[in-house]
Structures are given as C-alpha cells and as structure tokens.
Design a protein around this motif. Sequence first.
Motif, PDB file in Angstrom:
ATOM      1  N   LEU A 180      20.550  53.305  16.671  1.00 42.84           N
ATOM      2  CA  LEU A 180      20.747  51.949  16.176  1.00 42.84           C
ATOM      3  C   LEU A 180      19.779  51.019  16.893  1.00 42.84           C
ATOM      4  CD1 LEU A 180      22.380  49.907  14.476  1.00 42.84           C
ATOM      5  CD2 LEU A 180      24.031  49.813  16.367  1.00 42.84           C
ATOM      6  N   HIS A 181      19.067  50.216  16.121  1.00 40.91           N
ATOM      7  CA  HIS A 181      18.061  49.295  16.668  1.00 40.91           C
ATOM      8  C   HIS A 181      18.444  47.879  16.302  1.00 40.91           C
ATOM      9  CE1 HIS A 181      13.936  47.266  15.942  1.00 40.91           C
ATOM     10  NE2 HIS A 181      14.290  47.077  17.196  1.00 40.91           N
ATOM     11  N   ALA A 182      18.481  46.999  17.284  1.00 38.77           N
ATOM     12  CA  ALA A 182      18.728  45.577  17.051  1.00 38.77           C
ATOM     13  C   ALA A 182      17.682  44.760  17.794  1.00 38.77           C
ATOM     14  CB  ALA A 182      20.125  45.184  17.531  1.00 38.77           C
ATOM     15  N   VAL A 183      17.243  43.683  17.180  1.00 37.32           N
ATOM     16  CA  VAL A 183      16.374  42.726  17.855  1.00 37.32           C
ATOM     17  C   VAL A 183      17.249  41.555  18.281  1.00 37.32           C
ATOM     18  CG1 VAL A 183      14.385  41.199  17.675  1.00 37.32           C
ATOM     19  CG2 VAL A 183      14.374  43.414  16.498  1.00 37.32           C
ATOM     20  N   VAL A 184      17.342  41.355  19.582  1.00 38.89           N
ATOM     21  CA  VAL A 184      18.218  40.338  20.156  1.00 38.89           C
ATOM     22  C   VAL A 184      17.383  39.155  20.639  1.00 38.89           C
ATOM     23  CG1 VAL A 184      19.857  39.872  22.024  1.00 38.89           C
ATOM     24  CG2 VAL A 184      19.932  42.061  20.813  1.00 38.89           C
ATOM     25  N   ASP A 185      17.854  37.957  20.325  1.00 41.67           N
ATOM     26  CA  ASP A 185      17.164  36.735  20.750  1.00 41.67           C
ATOM     27  C   ASP A 185      17.715  36.312  22.106  1.00 41.67           C
ATOM     28  OD1 ASP A 185      15.943  34.319  21.104  1.00 41.67           O
ATOM     29  OD2 ASP A 185      16.694  33.396  19.269  1.00 41.67           O
ATOM     30  N   LEU A 186      16.973  36.659  23.143  1.00 41.28           N
ATOM     31  CA  LEU A 186      17.381  36.372  24.514  1.00 41.28           C
ATOM     32  C   LEU A 186      16.807  35.015  24.923  1.00 41.28           C
ATOM     33  CD1 LEU A 186      18.989  38.155  26.602  1.00 41.28           C
ATOM     34  CD2 LEU A 186      16.781  38.645  27.640  1.00 41.28           C
ATOM     35  N   ASP A 187      17.400  33.957  24.393  1.00 41.96           N
ATOM     36  CA  ASP A 187      16.934  32.594  24.685  1.00 41.96           C
ATOM     37  C   ASP A 187      15.442  32.439  24.463  1.00 41.96           C
ATOM     38  OD1 ASP A 187      19.486  31.760  25.309  1.00 41.96           O
ATOM     39  OD2 ASP A 187      19.282  32.216  27.435  1.00 41.96           O
ATOM     40  N   GLY A 188      14.979  32.956  23.322  1.00 45.97           N
ATOM     41  CA  GLY A 188      13.575  32.811  22.957  1.00 45.97           C
ATOM     42  C   GLY A 188      12.744  34.059  23.167  1.00 45.97           C
ATOM     43  N   ILE A 189      13.214  34.980  23.982  1.00 44.00           N
ATOM     44  CA  ILE A 189      12.543  36.262  24.159  1.00 44.00           C
ATOM     45  C   ILE A 189      13.203  37.269  23.229  1.00 44.00           C
ATOM     46  CG2 ILE A 189      12.020  38.136  25.763  1.00 44.00           C
ATOM     47  CD1 ILE A 189      12.016  36.131  28.023  1.00 44.00           C
ATOM     48  N   HIS A 190      12.410  37.870  22.344  1.00 38.02           N
ATOM     49  CA  HIS A 190      12.945  38.848  21.402  1.00 38.02           C
ATOM     50  C   HIS A 190      12.861  40.237  22.032  1.00 38.02           C
ATOM     51  CE1 HIS A 190      12.135  36.044  17.715  1.00 38.02           C
ATOM     52  NE2 HIS A 190      12.978  35.537  18.602  1.00 38.02           N
ATOM     53  N   VAL A 191      14.008  40.865  22.172  1.00 36.51           N
ATOM     54  CA  VAL A 191      14.109  42.149  22.870  1.00 36.51           C
ATOM     55  C   VAL A 191      14.603  43.221  21.901  1.00 36.51           C
ATOM     56  CG1 VAL A 191      15.204  43.391  24.772  1.00 36.51           C
ATOM     57  CG2 VAL A 191      14.605  40.967  25.044  1.00 36.51           C
ATOM     58  N   ASN A 192      13.901  44.349  21.874  1.00 36.23           N
ATOM     59  CA  ASN A 192      14.372  45.506  21.120  1.00 36.23           C
ATOM     60  C   ASN A 192      15.472  46.210  21.900  1.00 36.23           C
ATOM     61  OD1 ASN A 192      12.560  45.572  18.798  1.00 36.23           O
ATOM     62  ND2 ASN A 192      10.940  46.068  20.268  1.00 36.23           N
ATOM     63  N   VAL A 193      16.624  46.352  21.286  1.00 31.66           N
ATOM     64  CA  VAL A 193      17.718  47.092  21.901  1.00 31.66           C
ATOM     65  C   VAL A 193      17.958  48.339  21.052  1.00 31.66           C
ATOM     66  CG1 VAL A 193      20.126  47.074  22.608  1.00 31.66           C
ATOM     67  CG2 VAL A 193      18.746  44.991  22.815  1.00 31.66           C
ATOM     68  N   TYR A 194      17.801  49.501  21.662  1.00 35.29           N
ATOM     69  CA  TYR A 194      18.010  50.777  20.982  1.00 35.29           C
ATOM     70  C   TYR A 194      19.211  51.475  21.616  1.00 35.29           C
ATOM     71  CZ  TYR A 194      13.111  50.085  19.528  1.00 35.29           C
ATOM     72  OH  TYR A 194      11.941  49.582  19.022  1.00 35.29           O
ATOM     73  N   ASN A 195      20.080  51.977  20.770  1.00 34.78           N
ATOM     74  CA  ASN A 195      21.286  52.646  21.243  1.00 34.78           C
ATOM     75  C   ASN A 195      21.420  53.978  20.526  1.00 34.78           C
ATOM     76  OD1 ASN A 195      23.852  53.177  22.336  1.00 34.78           O
ATOM     77  ND2 ASN A 195      24.895  52.050  20.724  1.00 34.78           N
TER      78      ASN A 195
END
Length: 248
Positions: free
Chosen positions: A125-140
């Motif tokens: 599962l891949h999600a792009v998370v908006d970390l207060d302006g930093i876009h982080v790929n989260v893979y699970n």
Amino acid sequence: MEEQNSLGVISTTVMSYNIQHGVGMDGQLNLQRIAAVILDSGVCIVGLQEVDRFFSDRSDYKDQAKEIASLTGYHYVYGANLDFGQVGGLAENSQYGNAIVSKYPILRSDNILLRSFGEEQRGMLHAVVDLDGIHVNVYNTHLGLDARSRLAQVEEIIDLVSRSNQPSILMGDFNTEPESPEFQRLLESGLFVNSFQDMENVYTFPSTSPTELIDYILISPGIKHQNQHVVQTEASDHLPIVVDLVFR
C-alpha cells in the motif's frame, strides 16, 4: 509527536504494527486496544498489517481500518490484497490487507499487488502524505512466507520506490530476519536505511517473549532518525515498532 521549527525542519513519529486483525494474545478482539497503543505512543503515521474489512465473524465483519481511524481521529487508506467478493449475502466484499492511518492529510494512494507465485497474495500500500508541506511516500507491506516470493517482491518494491525523488518510508512485516538476502537487497539498493540498524533487543515476534525480528521501518538515506524503540503490548501477536523521523 509532531514538531516544526523556524528553519523548516519537521519531525514526526512513525509506527509499524501487525495487528493480527485486532486479536490480542488473550484471544480477544479489541480494536479499542489497538487504537490506544497508537495514541499512547504519540505516533502520527502508522502502517498496519493483517487488517480485515468485512472479512468474517472473526472480526465482526467490521471495516477495521475505518474503525481504527475513527478511534484515533486520523485519516486512513486501505489496500486489499485478498478479496473474496460478497460472502454470505453481505453487501460489502470480504477483504484482507494493509492500512495506513495518518494524522496528516493523505493526498493520494494506491495498492500494488506483488508477485506471490500461487501463495497468499501479497501487496504494498502506497500513500503520499502531506507532512506540513513536505510530501512523503509511505509504503506499507506484508511480504510472503518463502524466500523466493520475498526476493521477487523486494525487486518489485525497489523498482516502484526508485521512480520517485520524494522522501520515502517503507515499513511492514517482512517475514524475514535482517541477515537474509532479501532484506540485504533492500539496503544494497541504496534507497533505504534501516532505522533500527545495530540496535539490540528489538525483537518483534511473538509479542510474549519475542525471539524474531521481522518488522521494520526503512527510510530514505536523507531522513534523520532517533528514539527507535519497541512498544511492549500484547494487543496483537506482533510488537509495534516506533521511530522519530526528521525531515528538512
């Protein structure tokens, strides 16, 4: 934990947790207990494995990702790796897979089925998370039980992650020890650092008297990490792992 200073440095806390469809070592189904582990740990992004969605009576036919998100107040996405269709006259498909719950907004997500060679279907599962302006790929992910499958799945993961220049977190139940060729292949790719590297007594399975390290949080080399630890709880048969990450 979530912090941001005037220099644009953002820190957050991440967890990986195989929840065994919410059943603890006492044999009791209890999603409130899982949610309490998440909240008590102060984590902002969580990768959950072995999550049921309208699966069967073992989990009361609940949408477990949605329920955990509701209990924590977090956003969530779900990826079904097994889909048995509408079973027993239910209106919803019976599914089993992974979830990501996040205090931060989730901009988009997709679930990638990985090669499984006729064994239980695995996925990432891949999600792009908006970390207060930093876009982080989260893979699970939750990798296969045999080395052949895991090696193939690792190669697919490397190919997928290498397509993005954004910072990445890869977490999950890898079903393998750190010395295995498939785990070493992930590190040799240059895409990841093991946030628990060289730490002692970080066994994660089983949750009572653990003897195996099979759960991981890997991160892009440019991400600073600290305060790594294993959370002691019997809410599942795995112990959750937690790390603080710092992004610039």
